[in-house]
Design an enzyme around this catalytic site. Structure first.
Site, PDB file in Angstrom:
ATOM      1  N   THR A 178       0.828  -1.206   0.000  1.00 45.58           N
ATOM      2  CA  THR A 178       0.000   0.000   0.000  1.00 45.58           C
ATOM      3  C   THR A 178       0.864   1.259   0.000  1.00 45.58           C
ATOM      4  O   THR A 178       1.929   1.287   0.607  1.00 45.58           O
ATOM      5  CB  THR A 178      -0.924   0.012   1.234  1.00 45.58           C
ATOM      6  OG1 THR A 178      -1.648  -1.207   1.283  1.00 45.58           O
ATOM      7  CG2 THR A 178      -1.906   1.177   1.187  1.00 45.58           C
TER       8      THR A 178
ATOM      9  N   LEU B  23     -11.521  -3.264   3.289  1.00 42.95           N
ATOM     10  CA  LEU B  23     -10.309  -2.456   3.254  1.00 42.95           C
ATOM     11  C   LEU B  23     -10.190  -1.592   4.503  1.00 42.95           C
ATOM     12  O   LEU B  23     -11.192  -1.234   5.120  1.00 42.95           O
ATOM     13  CB  LEU B  23     -10.308  -1.534   2.025  1.00 42.95           C
ATOM     14  CG  LEU B  23     -10.210  -2.189   0.648  1.00 42.95           C
ATOM     15  CD1 LEU B  23     -10.436  -1.145  -0.432  1.00 42.95           C
ATOM     16  CD2 LEU B  23      -8.865  -2.852   0.460  1.00 42.95           C
ATOM     17  N   SER B  24      -8.946  -1.242   4.848  1.00 43.75           N
ATOM     18  CA  SER B  24      -8.698  -0.314   5.954  1.00 43.75           C
ATOM     19  C   SER B  24      -8.383   1.089   5.452  1.00 43.75           C
ATOM     20  O   SER B  24      -8.261   2.022   6.253  1.00 43.75           O
ATOM     21  CB  SER B  24      -7.525  -0.818   6.810  1.00 43.75           C
ATOM     22  OG  SER B  24      -7.793  -2.090   7.344  1.00 43.75           O
TER      23      SER B  24
ATOM     24  N   GLY C 228      -0.336   0.764   5.701  1.00 41.70           N
ATOM     25  CA  GLY C 228       0.024  -0.085   6.828  1.00 41.70           C
ATOM     26  C   GLY C 228      -1.050  -1.054   7.260  1.00 41.70           C
ATOM     27  O   GLY C 228      -1.196  -1.318   8.453  1.00 41.70           O
TER      28      GLY C 228
END
Length: 225
Positions: A37, A107-108, A129
């Protein structure tokens, strides 16, 4: 995620005085850490802003490239679940994350643009992260807007993270011991992170213009023109 009911439900479970066992929070999902990412925060001279996070999920994504474009495909659906299968991260299947028509992968990522009541951009921020992204984007915002830290300190300040499963609060090695002690007083189980916690990129409006910070945890530097 954006409903007022959901936000109120989460807020009602938060206490300033203590943390609780996993079962108290009624978890319904698990998000594995990802590894491919990147985040970019940009402000133009006219004040317009972009906060963009891109990911292929795990390192080298699906390990398959397009024969035409050469673009590496992601493996984002590994963050979701299949009935009766435990994924490669050891997470049991969760109905909330079953692959179904019309659903998106879990997703974060949370690229963020903070706007004041006057409609002017105040802060552009985001992170890379895995599951730590949401926590540490929020921490950078809190450090700057609530605590009044300049953008460099807001990005570099030692961080902490708890993703519920496992129910351990990870702290960076250089965090103030008073913070760790306060967490343990509230019944958190703490451990020192084996590496840094997420990588944040932020831009903040100041009285004289703009100030930017790129997280030194990964050797980043801001650029301007």
């Amino acid at each position: 995620m954006t409903s007022e009911f959901f936000a109120a439900q989460l807020r009602s479970q938060i206490s300033d005085h203590t943390t609780h066992p996993i079962s108290y929070y009624k978890p319904e999902f698990y998000t594995p850490d990802d590894g491919g990412t990147a985040h970019l925060s940009v402000v133009a001279e006219d004040g317009s802003a972009v906060s963009a996070t891109s990911t292929i999920n795990l390192y080298f994504g699906s390990k398959v490239c397009s024969p035409v474009s050469g673009i590496l495909f992601n493996n984002e659906w590994t963050t979701s679940a299949l009935p009766a299968f435990t994924n490669e991260f050891g997470a049991p299947p969760s109905p909330a994350n079953f692959i179904q028509p019309g659903k998106q992968p879990l997703l974060s990522m949370c690229p963020t643009i903070m706007v004041g009541q006057d409609g002017q951009v105040r802060m552009v921020v985001g992170a890379a992260g895995g599951t730590q992204i949401t926590t540490d984007t929020a921490l950078a915002i809190i450090y700057n807007l609530w605590f009044g830290y300049d953008v460099k300190r807001a990005v570099e300040e030692p961080r902490l993270h708890n993703k519920l499963l496992p129910n351990v609060t990870t702290v960076e090695r250089n965090i103030d011991q008073a913070v760790t002690a306060a967490l343990e007083t509230r019944h958190h189980h703490t451990q020192i992170a084996s590496t840094f916690i997420a990588v944040v990129q932020a831009i903040v409006r100041t009285a004289g213009g703009w100030a930017a910070a790129s997280d030194s945890r990964k050797g980043g530097e801001p650029a301007g023109y």
